[in-house]
Design an enzyme around this catalytic site. Structure first.
Site, PDB file in Angstrom:
ATOM      1  N   ARG A  82     -47.921 119.314 -21.358  1.00 39.04           N
ATOM      2  CA  ARG A  82     -48.351 118.397 -20.190  1.00 39.04           C
ATOM      3  C   ARG A  82     -49.923 118.707 -19.994  1.00 39.04           C
ATOM      4  O   ARG A  82     -50.599 117.861 -19.867  1.00 39.04           O
ATOM      5  CB  ARG A  82     -47.505 118.172 -19.234  1.00 39.04           C
ATOM      6  CG  ARG A  82     -46.308 117.350 -19.313  1.00 39.04           C
ATOM      7  CD  ARG A  82     -45.545 117.090 -17.986  1.00 39.04           C
ATOM      8  NE  ARG A  82     -44.229 116.210 -18.359  1.00 39.04           N
ATOM      9  CZ  ARG A  82     -43.515 116.069 -17.412  1.00 39.04           C
ATOM     10  NH1 ARG A  82     -43.535 116.573 -16.391  1.00 39.04           N
ATOM     11  NH2 ARG A  82     -42.557 115.217 -17.809  1.00 39.04           N
ATOM     12  N   LYS A 137     -23.800 108.921 -22.060  1.00 34.65           N
ATOM     13  CA  LYS A 137     -22.997 108.021 -21.221  1.00 34.65           C
ATOM     14  C   LYS A 137     -23.751 106.779 -21.311  1.00 34.65           C
ATOM     15  O   LYS A 137     -24.842 106.444 -21.249  1.00 34.65           O
ATOM     16  CB  LYS A 137     -22.883 108.722 -19.707  1.00 34.65           C
ATOM     17  CG  LYS A 137     -22.288 109.684 -19.439  1.00 34.65           C
ATOM     18  CD  LYS A 137     -22.087 110.248 -18.202  1.00 34.65           C
ATOM     19  CE  LYS A 137     -21.396 111.466 -17.840  1.00 34.65           C
ATOM     20  NZ  LYS A 137     -21.076 111.771 -16.726  1.00 34.65           N
ATOM     21  N   GLY A 163     -36.384 113.455 -22.082  1.00 35.75           N
ATOM     22  CA  GLY A 163     -36.195 114.556 -22.126  1.00 35.75           C
ATOM     23  C   GLY A 163     -35.413 115.365 -23.384  1.00 35.75           C
ATOM     24  O   GLY A 163     -35.816 116.225 -24.053  1.00 35.75           O
ATOM     25  N   GLY A 195     -38.343 110.158 -16.708  1.00 32.41           N
ATOM     26  CA  GLY A 195     -37.877 109.180 -16.246  1.00 32.41           C
ATOM     27  C   GLY A 195     -38.795 107.858 -16.142  1.00 32.41           C
ATOM     28  O   GLY A 195     -38.108 106.758 -16.172  1.00 32.41           O
TER      29      GLY A 195
END
Length: 409
Positions: free
Chosen positions: A37, A199, A356, A379
């Protein structure tokens, strides 16, 4: 995508530029273990330096709960930041507002860089406090946001501050928004979405949104087990959200309604346990024994996805296709990544990946730099895939003087 200013649209010579970065990097024993980053931020800093700006960096780091905590001090990152910009000196302010910050900023000359202390040492940051935003604004003449990875947060340094100063997107933000726009907002068709992970429940909104945007949807990882189970396929001891079967059936019905072709595993690599060196075999998807687990897509499914990649012009990828952290269950993901990279290099495919686990899975196969764009945003990338408005992007668009729906910068 709404129009926003970029560094080409603003005059920064001699001005104090408040540069919102995401320096929330992993640190162990005081040492940065992954400077990605920081390195991706360097082109924006270099551009501002070349333009004669006084660069004032600000960022969050960890979760210090609104109060100073030495364990979350950005002072730890000064060395890595200096290295990323060619060894230039980086001044440090032990607070991000107030007299200490003002003194450090006032001492800057054009082309110099300062780093402010962790924004989250003040509760006003996460509360999107107008007072805190005004205190930050006192330190700058121009605001530049280069933290797409934090764009889903309605925090003071992201949302409120963009309305107080002339605002623009940095190089990284501009590149990220350009890649995302090309991938789903105005893509070359056909478009394939490759969605994996554990999931269905965590990616319901994402799946619903992309079904309406893409031509093909390939699903892997443990979440595919839930859709297979919903169709009546027995999946043994595999990770499965059996209570999500009705939602899974509705997703498949929605895909049929939207003319989105769905690719589910037709074979799988199975094992009795998730461990390196364990005995594995590939079986048809309807032949999984009750005492075994699906841990990766099988060779026929890999071949089907590779053939789909040959058909399409655009790939959007989120989530690994198997338990990649434990070899040999990384093989399916790696094979697909290599094919995507090959087609990208041949200019036959625009490939955008993010999240991620996705970044980590691509790194296992050495493919991180081989796709068109790999987002480290986490996110924010997921919320964009879900079709949500991101506060950081909305703030930049609102600050643009000639914003028109559908324009790009």
């Amino acid at each position: 995508m709404a129009r926003f200013r970029t560094l080409d649209d603003i005059d920064v010579r001699g001005k104090r530029v408040l540069l919102r970065a995401d320096l929330n990097v992993p640190v162990k024993d005081g040492v940065v273990t992954d400077a990605t980053r920081i390195e991706r931020l360097a082109p924006t800093i270099e551009t501002l330096i070349e333009k004669g700006a006084k660069v004032v960096l600000m960022s969050h780091f960890g979760r210090p709960d609104g109060r100073p905590n030495p364990a979350f001090s950005l002072r730890l990152l000064v060395g890595s930041l200096s290295k990323a910009i060619g060894g230039r000196e980086v001044a440090f302010a032990s607070d991000c507002i107030g007299n200490e910050a003002k003194q450090v900023v006032a001492a800057l000359r054009p082309g110099q860089v300062a780093l402010l202390e962790n924004l989250r040492f003040h509760k006003g940051e996460e509360e999107n406090s107008p007072d805190f935003a005004r205190a930050l604004a006192e330190l700058g003449d121009v605001y530049v946001d280069d933290a797409f990875s934090a764009a889903h947060r309605a925090h003071a340094s992201i949302a409120a501050l963009a309305h107080l100063l002339p605002a623009a997107a940095g190089k990284l933000m501009e590149a990220e928004l350009g890649a995302l726009n090309a991938a789903l907002d105005s893509p070359a068709r056909p478009v394939l979405a490759l969605i994996g992970g554990a999931k269905v429940s965590t990616k319901l909104d994402l799946l619903r949104f992309v079904i309406g945007k893409v031509d093909l949807l390939a699903i892997g990882g443990a979440m595919a087990n839930t859709l297979l189970f919903a169709q009546g396929t027995e999946v043994g001891r595999s990770l499965t959200e059996r209570d999500m079967a009705d939602n899974a059936r509705r997703l498949l019905a929605l895909a049929q309604e939207r003319n989105c072709r769905v690719i589910l595993p037709e074979d799988a690599v199975i094992a009795a346990q998730l461990a390196s060196g364990t005995s594995t075999r590939a079986v048809p998807i309807d032949m999984v024994p009750g005492d075994m687990m699906i841990l990766d897509i099988g060779p026929k499914t890999v071949a089907r996805i590779l053939a789909a990649l040959e058909e399409v012009r655009t790939l959007v990828w989120n989530g690994p296709l198997g338990a990649f952290e434990t070899p040999p269950f990384d093989r399916g993901t790696t094979a697909v990544a290599k094919k995507a990279a090959e087609l990208t290099r041949a200019d036959k495919l625009l490939s955008v990946a993010g999240g991620g686990d996705t970044v980590a899975a691509l790194a296992v196969g050495g493919m991180t730099d081989q796709l068109s764009y790999v987002s480290t945003a986490g996110g924010a990338f997921l919320e964009w895939l879900e079709g949500r408005e991101l506060p950081g992007v909305a703030a930049l668009a609102a600050a643009a003087p000639t914003a028109r729906r559908g324009d790009t910068a």
